[in-house]
Design a protein around this motif. Structure first.
Motif, PDB file in Angstrom:
ATOM      1  N   GLY A 198       0.794  -1.223   0.000  1.00 56.02           N
ATOM      2  CA  GLY A 198       0.000   0.000   0.000  1.00 56.02           C
ATOM      3  C   GLY A 198       0.823   1.268   0.000  1.00 56.02           C
ATOM      4  N   LEU A 199       2.153   1.135   0.134  1.00 55.08           N
ATOM      5  CA  LEU A 199       3.024   2.315   0.097  1.00 55.08           C
ATOM      6  C   LEU A 199       3.075   2.913  -1.302  1.00 55.08           C
ATOM      7  N   ASP A 252      12.118   1.292   9.309  1.00 61.05           N
ATOM      8  CA  ASP A 252      11.280   1.022  10.474  1.00 61.05           C
ATOM      9  C   ASP A 252      10.405   2.225  10.817  1.00 61.05           C
ATOM     10  N   ASP A 253      10.811   3.405  10.367  1.00 60.05           N
ATOM     11  CA  ASP A 253       9.987   4.599  10.584  1.00 60.05           C
ATOM     12  C   ASP A 253       8.694   4.529   9.775  1.00 60.05           C
ATOM     13  N   ILE A 254       8.766   3.898   8.626  1.00 57.50           N
ATOM     14  CA  ILE A 254       7.599   3.794   7.744  1.00 57.50           C
ATOM     15  C   ILE A 254       6.754   2.573   8.084  1.00 57.50           C
ATOM     16  N   LEU A 255       7.425   1.450   8.343  1.00 57.72           N
ATOM     17  CA  LEU A 255       6.719   0.202   8.666  1.00 57.72           C
ATOM     18  C   LEU A 255       7.292  -0.388   9.947  1.00 57.72           C
ATOM     19  N   GLY A 314       8.060  -2.601  13.010  1.00 58.97           N
ATOM     20  CA  GLY A 314       7.804  -4.008  13.306  1.00 58.97           C
ATOM     21  C   GLY A 314       7.771  -4.919  12.098  1.00 58.97           C
ATOM     22  N   TRP A 315       7.882  -4.353  10.910  1.00 59.00           N
ATOM     23  CA  TRP A 315       7.744  -5.141   9.676  1.00 59.00           C
ATOM     24  C   TRP A 315       8.853  -6.191   9.586  1.00 59.00           C
ATOM     25  N   ARG A 316      10.094  -5.760   9.792  1.00 55.28           N
ATOM     26  CA  ARG A 316      11.228  -6.694   9.696  1.00 55.28           C
ATOM     27  C   ARG A 316      11.097  -7.810  10.727  1.00 55.28           C
ATOM     28  N   HIS A 317      10.767  -7.479  11.962  1.00 54.41           N
ATOM     29  CA  HIS A 317      10.647  -8.487  13.017  1.00 54.41           C
ATOM     30  C   HIS A 317       9.614  -9.545  12.654  1.00 54.41           C
ATOM     31  N   THR A 318       8.473  -9.104  12.136  1.00 49.62           N
ATOM     32  CA  THR A 318       7.411 -10.039  11.758  1.00 49.62           C
ATOM     33  C   THR A 318       7.887 -10.989  10.662  1.00 49.62           C
ATOM     34  N   MET A 319       8.543 -10.445   9.644  1.00 52.75           N
ATOM     35  CA  MET A 319       8.973 -11.266   8.516  1.00 52.75           C
ATOM     36  C   MET A 319      10.084 -12.233   8.907  1.00 52.75           C
TER      37      MET A 319
END
Length: 341
Positions: free
Chosen positions: A73-74, A139-142, A144-149
């Motif tokens: 969605g970005l 991480d400012d934009i998403l 927790g994204w990296r941690h989830t993946m």
């Protein structure tokens, strides 16, 4: 036998909307003999099956899908900041990949994002293709994204190893055969997030969400939303080809076989020819490609050959095979550099 084209766009192509029954392999079942029997039957029949009770929590699955949607969605300008690199990590725009060039007028109508096994830049392995650090959105934009993946990547690999042990038994091998360092001990395992836009595919005019292809490695674990789109062709050598939709199953993985398992098994288990057709609805899926290590020599298994059934393929180094397949199916990165210059 490396990659079978779909034959779409011709009178030889036949599409049916029939949804086949698929075996369900329950990883929580204590009856290993039943699991082996169900899996072997599925591999001999269609090369595709469901895996249920795999141990990944519903909460994590939902979070991965939510984060998947957030990334796609970005704005395109943000996504292009993490464009796929030479190590095959990062964002793949619409039309980046063309899987069935004989029948497609342009690349697949899908966006993707590759996440591999994390290898630091100073690791000697990082000098090889497909090894290196991943590319991550800010991480400012998403947050927790990296941690989830990363969490999902690790848990999906354990599911893959559990399935591979059942496959080994189905091929009359020791259960831990595929756990060797050169296979799934230190694998090339790629998580790929996918988004198909809400457009309608038109096979008669060469328009597909994903063109017909077989996957390259051992197996693929696919998690999908509830939108139909995935089709398989059970007999990839038949004319006309018959395509069948595969029903989404909430909480389950759809598992299909790859080219290396076809080679290992001497065609006893054939890689699964499949494609994706858009139906006007957005569709999100998460593919986990289970691949041996770069230096794995893939050759016919001792239990799958005999004097009357000699090996049908020569041995192949998996890194060489995979590198050629990616080169054949992905746009040259120089094209993006020219567009941005």
């Amino acid at each position: 036998m490396e990659k079978k084209q779909s034959g779409t766009g011709t009178d030889t192509d036949s599409v049916t909307k029939k949804v086949p029954f698929l075996n369900r392999i329950d990883l929580s079942s204590p009856d290993i003999h039943q699991s082996v029997s169900l899996l072997k039957q599925a591999c001999l029949d269609s090369g595709i099956f469901y895996v249920i009770n795999h141990g990944i929590s519903e909460e994590l699955m939902e979070e991965v899908f939510e984060q998947n949607k957030k990334f796609f969605g970005l704005p395109l300008s943000e996504k292009m900041k993490v464009l796929r690199n030479e190590k095959h990590r990062g964002y793949t725009p619409l039309f980046d990949e063309i899987l069935d060039p004989d029948n497609q007028v342009h690349g697949d109508l899908k966006e993707g994002y590759y996440i591999g096994v994390e290898v630091p830049e100073d690791d000697p392995k990082a000098e090889k293709t497909f090894y290196g650090p991943n590319v991550w959105p800010s991480d400012d934009i998403l947050p927790g994204w990296r941690h989830t993946m990363e969490k999902y990547h690790l848990e999906a690999l354990e599911v893959a190893r559990a399935i591979a042990r059942i496959i080994a038994l189905a091929l009359d091998l020791e259960a831990d055969f595929f756990d060797k360092p050169e296979i799934l001990g230190q694998p090339l395992a790629f998580l790929r997030l996918l988004k198909y836009p809400g457009q309608i595919s038109d096979p008669s005019n060469g328009l597909y969400g994903a063109g017909a292809h077989t996957d390259y490695g051992l197996i693929t674990l696919l998690a999908t939303d509830d939108v139909y789109g995935l089709q398989i062709c059970k007999d990839k050598y038949a004319q006309p080809q018959v395509w069948e939709f595969i029903a989404p199953l909430k909480g389950a993985f759809i598992v299909n076989l790859g080219d290396m398992l076809e080679r290992w098994s001497n065609c006893l288990f054939k890689s699964t020819l499949h494609r994706v057709l858009g139906n006007g609805q957005e569709r999100y899926s998460i593919a986990y490609f289970v691949e041996p290590s770069y230096d794995c020599l893939v050759e016919c298994l001792p239990t799958c050959k005999s004097a009357k059934n000699p090996p049908k393929f020569p041995p192949v180094m998996y890194g060489d095979y995979l590198g050629q397949r990616y080169k054949d199916t992905h746009i040259d990165l120089n094209v993006y550099n020219e567009l941005q210059s």
